[in-house]
Design an enzyme around this catalytic site. Structure first.
Site, mmCIF file in Angstrom:
data_model
loop_
_atom_site.group_PDB
_atom_site.id
_atom_site.type_symbol
_atom_site.label_atom_id
_atom_site.label_comp_id
_atom_site.label_asym_id
_atom_site.label_seq_id
_atom_site.Cartn_x
_atom_site.Cartn_y
_atom_site.Cartn_z
ATOM 1 N N ASN A 9 0.862 -1.179 0.000
ATOM 2 C CA ASN A 9 0.000 0.000 0.000
ATOM 3 C C ASN A 9 0.898 1.228 0.000
ATOM 4 O O ASN A 9 1.467 1.581 1.028
ATOM 5 C CB ASN A 9 -0.911 -0.014 1.235
ATOM 6 N N HIS A 95 -9.508 1.405 4.875
ATOM 7 C CA HIS A 95 -8.227 1.597 5.569
ATOM 8 C C HIS A 95 -8.434 2.570 6.734
ATOM 9 O O HIS A 95 -9.236 3.500 6.637
ATOM 10 C CB HIS A 95 -7.179 2.132 4.594
ATOM 11 N N GLU A 167 -5.246 -4.329 10.811
ATOM 12 C CA GLU A 167 -4.191 -3.336 11.000
ATOM 13 C C GLU A 167 -4.467 -2.548 12.281
ATOM 14 O O GLU A 167 -5.252 -1.589 12.269
ATOM 15 C CB GLU A 167 -4.164 -2.360 9.810
ATOM 16 N N GLY A 233 2.970 -0.819 4.298
ATOM 17 C CA GLY A 233 3.101 0.576 3.910
ATOM 18 C C GLY A 233 4.561 0.926 3.651
ATOM 19 O O GLY A 233 5.115 0.612 2.600
HETATM 20 P P1 13P Z 1 3.159 0.723 7.670
HETATM 21 O O1 13P Z 1 3.646 -0.587 7.086
HETATM 22 O O2 13P Z 1 3.910 1.916 7.114
HETATM 23 O O3 13P Z 1 3.075 0.702 9.154
HETATM 24 O O4 13P Z 1 1.655 0.922 7.120
HETATM 25 C C1 13P Z 1 0.750 -0.114 7.295
HETATM 26 C C2 13P Z 1 -0.462 0.179 6.521
HETATM 27 O O5 13P Z 1 -1.246 1.038 6.880
HETATM 28 C C3 13P Z 1 -0.686 -0.582 5.282
HETATM 29 O O6 13P Z 1 -1.976 -0.389 4.801
#
Ligand code: 13P
Length: 255
Positions: A9, A95, A167, A233
């Site tokens: 993402n 999200h 998440e 992310g």
């Molecule tokens: P990070 O991997 O930067 O913590 O982000 C996670 C995320 O929100 C993926 O959708």
């Protein structure tokens, strides 16, 4: 056996040129990962550029959002048909950034997931609790309610296609990954609820973990019985780093 699914993402990062350069560098790195579903979710403006590079490969394309209507007066929005036209096979919905910063509700997420399935796209439905909710013992109640309402328009015949991404908000972009045990505990609860809601199809649904996933911690997360993939992310923004995540079996569990 649930097939692992690793999704990048990119959020609001990368111009068309940068996204295209990533895809060109990334493809050769993952050509020997046929047993993992690999998905890239660029910004809407870079979908076409990435689509052209990955066409014909096993790497798939995802949008970061969608509007459930077929067309109409919805300034700034993008429909399922438009995503199909760009070659998207997946779309992320609900999200936490969309929920907290843009007011997206479970009811809207449910409409989006329904529209995606009707158009033959795979919804990646995100759920997760805040730090305050975790500290006050509300994790299962919050995540359980998000799950039930966000999937309320999915029927059992389609359920198997849907991916759920757990998440925890406190782990996103903070460098604080949930420990594999903490993540597994919530994944097991999600698995149980999916089974109760959709029967056998529910137990076959894939559940990704997201929140500070990196090459160094992906193997220990994937070693958990109910973690079937990752939604990544920050560590997905560089081809080398995301390819190490795709090849999680090569990373040492617990490192
Ligand atoms: P990070 O991997 O930067 O913590 O982000 C996670 C995320 O929100 C993926 O959708």
């Amino acid at each position: 056996m649930r097939r692992p699914v690793m999704a990048a993402n990119w959020k609001m990062h990368k111009t068309r040129g940068e996204a295209e350069a990533f895809a060109r560098a990334f493809l050769p790195l993952v050509k020997e990962a046929p047993d993992v579903d690999v998905v890239l979710a660029p910004t809407a403006t870079a979908l076409d550029a990435v689509s052209r590079v990955i066409e014909g490969s096993h790497v798939a394309l995802a949008a970061q959002n969608v509007h459930p209507a077929e067309q109409g007066a919805f300034t700034g929005e993008i429909s399922v048909g438009m995503l199909q036209d760009l070659g998207c096979g997946y779309a992320i919905v609900g999200h936490s950034e969309r929920r907290t910063l843009f007011g997206e509700t479970d009811a809207q997420v449910a409409e989006k997931a329904h529209a995606l399935l009707a158009g033959g796209l795979v919804p990646i439905v995100c759920v997760g609790e805040s730090l305050e909710q975790r500290e006050t013992g509300q994790t299962f109640a919050v995540v359980g309610a998000q799950l039930q309402e966000s999937l309320s328009k999915v029927d059992a015949a389609q359920a198997e296609k849907v991916i759920v991404a757990y998440e925890p908000i406190w782990a996103i972009g903070t460098g604080k990954t949930a420990t594999p045990e903490i993540a597994q505990e919530t994944h097991a609860m999600i698995r149980e609820r999916l089974g109760a809601q959709f029967g056998e199809a529910g137990t076959a649904m894939r559940i990704q973990y997201g929140g500070s996933v990196k090459p160094e911690n992906v193997a220990s997360l994937m070693a958990q019985p109910d973690i079937d993939g990752a939604l990544v992310g920050g560590a997905s923004l560089e081809p080398e780093s995301f390819s190490r995540i795709v090849h999680f079996q090569r990373e040492t569990a617990g490192a």
